[in-house]
Design an enzyme around this catalytic site. Structure first.
Site, mmCIF file in Angstrom:
data_model
loop_
_atom_site.group_PDB
_atom_site.id
_atom_site.type_symbol
_atom_site.label_atom_id
_atom_site.label_comp_id
_atom_site.label_asym_id
_atom_site.label_seq_id
_atom_site.Cartn_x
_atom_site.Cartn_y
_atom_site.Cartn_z
ATOM 1 N N CYS A 154 -29.916 42.669 -35.252
ATOM 2 C CA CYS A 154 -29.650 42.905 -34.128
ATOM 3 C C CYS A 154 -31.058 41.383 -33.058
ATOM 4 O O CYS A 154 -32.180 41.560 -33.955
ATOM 5 C CB CYS A 154 -30.496 44.311 -33.143
ATOM 6 N N CYS B 200 -34.185 42.611 -31.672
ATOM 7 C CA CYS B 200 -34.570 43.247 -31.972
ATOM 8 C C CYS B 200 -35.860 42.270 -32.852
ATOM 9 O O CYS B 200 -36.493 42.936 -32.546
ATOM 10 C CB CYS B 200 -33.961 44.477 -33.164
#
Length: 149
Positions: free
Chosen positions: A64, A67
């Site tokens: 991600c 993230c």
């Protein structure tokens, strides 16, 4: 001289940071880890849950991109806190697991996740604030969430 020494010690005390305590959970282990987190919550100034993507085994990086951006900022801010902070890192799984509309944390009425990372302040058995994927990397918002504002 004595006053200088006292002021110096006082300044050193103010600069001391409190330790950040982290707990890690996966979908499979979450219930047990969350129970421990909840049972100890009253002892801490801030109790946070960070829902984030698993690391890709081939790269050791999160799959991600949000993230990858937010995690270092979140950790920096929490590690610099002068208060006792507990962070429960809840890993949502790999991309196909997370994309499933029936993912446990998407349908859980307590969390209702729509994206990762999501940083939640947990207080008095409820969510008292949250930062969604598009804002979880913003330092001033992290500070406000930790402070309970």
């Amino acid at each position: 001289m004595y006053e200088y020494e006292a002021n110096k010690r006082s300044a050193e005390t103010l600069e001391k940071k409190m330790p950040l305590t982290t707990l890690d959970a996966t979908i499979a282990t979450f219930d047990g880890v969350f129970e421990k987190f909840r049972s100890e919550a009253a002892k801490n100034k801030a109790n946070l849950i960070l829902f984030l993507a698993d690391k890709d085994p081939s790269t050791s990086l999160s799959w991600c991109p949000d993230c990858v951006t937010a995690e270092p900022v979140i950790y920096k801010k929490l590690e610099a806190s002068e208060d006792d902070v507990v962070l429960l890192r809840a890993y949502v799984g790999d991309r196909p697991t997370w994309r499933n509309p029936q993912h446990p944390w998407r349908v859980d009425s307590r969390f209702k996740l729509t994206g990762v990372p999501t940083l939640i302040r947990w207080e008095d058995e409820a969510i008292k604030g949250r930062l969604e994927d598009h804002e979880a990397h913003l330092e001033h918002k992290i500070d406000a969430l930790v402070a309970g504002k």
